[in-house]
Design a protein around this motif. Structure first.
Motif, PDB file in Angstrom:
ATOM      1  N   ASP A  25       0.781  -1.240  -0.027  1.00 37.02           N
ATOM      2  CA  ASP A  25       0.038   0.011  -0.042  1.00 37.02           C
ATOM      3  C   ASP A  25       0.836   1.102   0.070  1.00 37.02           C
ATOM      4  O   ASP A  25       1.708   1.463   0.905  1.00 37.02           O
ATOM      5  CB  ASP A  25      -0.977   0.057   1.442  1.00 37.02           C
ATOM      6  N   LYS A  26       0.629   2.263  -1.069  1.00 40.06           N
ATOM      7  CA  LYS A  26       1.312   3.565  -0.974  1.00 40.06           C
ATOM      8  C   LYS A  26       0.545   4.448  -0.544  1.00 40.06           C
ATOM      9  O   LYS A  26      -0.684   4.561  -0.731  1.00 40.06           O
ATOM     10  CB  LYS A  26       2.059   3.611  -2.320  1.00 40.06           C
ATOM     11  N   LYS A  27       1.055   5.194   0.248  1.00 39.77           N
ATOM     12  CA  LYS A  27       0.234   6.469   0.786  1.00 39.77           C
ATOM     13  C   LYS A  27      -0.007   7.623  -0.130  1.00 39.77           C
ATOM     14  O   LYS A  27       0.761   7.777  -1.186  1.00 39.77           O
ATOM     15  CB  LYS A  27       0.931   7.118   2.031  1.00 39.77           C
ATOM     16  N   GLU A  28      -0.965   8.470   0.024  1.00 46.94           N
ATOM     17  CA  GLU A  28      -1.346   9.773  -0.824  1.00 46.94           C
ATOM     18  C   GLU A  28       0.149  10.632  -0.842  1.00 46.94           C
ATOM     19  O   GLU A  28       0.588  10.519   0.410  1.00 46.94           O
ATOM     20  CB  GLU A  28      -2.516  10.384  -0.352  1.00 46.94           C
ATOM     21  N   ARG A  29       0.448  11.081  -1.847  1.00 46.69           N
ATOM     22  CA  ARG A  29       1.572  12.193  -1.624  1.00 46.69           C
ATOM     23  C   ARG A  29       1.522  13.291  -2.888  1.00 46.69           C
ATOM     24  O   ARG A  29       0.695  12.968  -3.818  1.00 46.69           O
ATOM     25  CB  ARG A  29       2.855  11.155  -1.915  1.00 46.69           C
ATOM     26  N   ILE A  30       2.374  14.082  -2.793  1.00 52.08           N
ATOM     27  CA  ILE A  30       2.333  15.322  -3.612  1.00 52.08           C
ATOM     28  C   ILE A  30       3.330  14.897  -4.780  1.00 52.08           C
ATOM     29  O   ILE A  30       4.596  14.441  -4.252  1.00 52.08           O
ATOM     30  CB  ILE A  30       2.518  16.374  -3.190  1.00 52.08           C
ATOM     31  N   GLY A  31       3.021  14.659  -6.072  1.00 49.90           N
ATOM     32  CA  GLY A  31       3.821  14.473  -6.908  1.00 49.90           C
ATOM     33  C   GLY A  31       4.069  15.917  -7.900  1.00 49.90           C
ATOM     34  O   GLY A  31       3.557  16.854  -7.591  1.00 49.90           O
ATOM     35  N   ARG A  32       4.891  15.759  -8.921  1.00 51.51           N
ATOM     36  CA  ARG A  32       5.317  16.870  -9.876  1.00 51.51           C
ATOM     37  C   ARG A  32       4.932  16.590 -11.304  1.00 51.51           C
ATOM     38  O   ARG A  32       5.635  15.703 -11.711  1.00 51.51           O
ATOM     39  CB  ARG A  32       6.500  17.519  -9.492  1.00 51.51           C
ATOM     40  N   ASN A  33       4.336  17.529 -11.960  1.00 50.85           N
ATOM     41  CA  ASN A  33       4.158  17.175 -13.405  1.00 50.85           C
ATOM     42  C   ASN A  33       5.449  17.761 -14.084  1.00 50.85           C
ATOM     43  O   ASN A  33       5.950  18.930 -13.785  1.00 50.85           O
ATOM     44  CB  ASN A  33       3.171  18.095 -14.105  1.00 50.85           C
ATOM     45  N   PRO A  34       6.382  16.709 -14.666  1.00 49.32           N
ATOM     46  CA  PRO A  34       7.804  17.260 -14.960  1.00 49.32           C
ATOM     47  C   PRO A  34       7.632  18.075 -16.123  1.00 49.32           C
ATOM     48  O   PRO A  34       8.643  18.670 -16.374  1.00 49.32           O
ATOM     49  CB  PRO A  34       8.283  15.667 -15.566  1.00 49.32           C
ATOM     50  N   LYS A  35       6.509  18.335 -16.993  1.00 45.31           N
ATOM     51  CA  LYS A  35       6.516  19.238 -17.955  1.00 45.31           C
ATOM     52  C   LYS A  35       6.412  20.447 -17.246  1.00 45.31           C
ATOM     53  O   LYS A  35       7.075  21.533 -17.776  1.00 45.31           O
ATOM     54  CB  LYS A  35       5.303  18.832 -19.011  1.00 45.31           C
TER      55      LYS A  35
END
Length: 103
Positions: free
Chosen positions: A60-70
């Motif tokens: 199970d992976k927790k919710e997190r903030i990612g970043r749009n690479p573009k």
């Protein structure tokens, strides 16, 4: 057309046919049965450990903030369950020795 360097179900069934001597149909059914059994176990939340090969498990992976690479914009990534494969030490050593330059 098959991708070079990719092993398919048909390749596995052919290997069973050549090595074990079952008919092509029986070999194909055996491969399908093994794959189905592994899938069913994972769907039940069970780990699948194949000695000398590795372990398939769910994490199970927790919710997190990612970043749009573009754009660099922050995007929330929802929590989810992922399939993980951890190779055994035996498999790692075999692959490493096969890929190492020979002296």
């Amino acid at each position: 057309m098959q991708n070079p360097g990719t092993v398919t179900r048909a390749d596995l069934a052919e290997a069973v046919y050549r090595e074990i001597g079952l008919s092509r149909t029986e070999s194909s059914e055996l491969v399908e049965s093994v794959i189905d059994y592994i899938c069913e176990a994972l769907l039940k939340g069970e780990n699948v450990k194949l000695a000398g090969f590795g372990t398939f498990s769910l994490r199970d992976k927790k919710e997190r903030i990612g970043r749009n690479p573009k754009t660099g914009e922050e995007v929330p990534i929802t929590s989810r369950r992922v399939l993980v494969f951890k190779p055994s030490q035996v498999l790692r050593e075999r692959v490493d020795s096969a890929l190492s330059p020979k002296k």
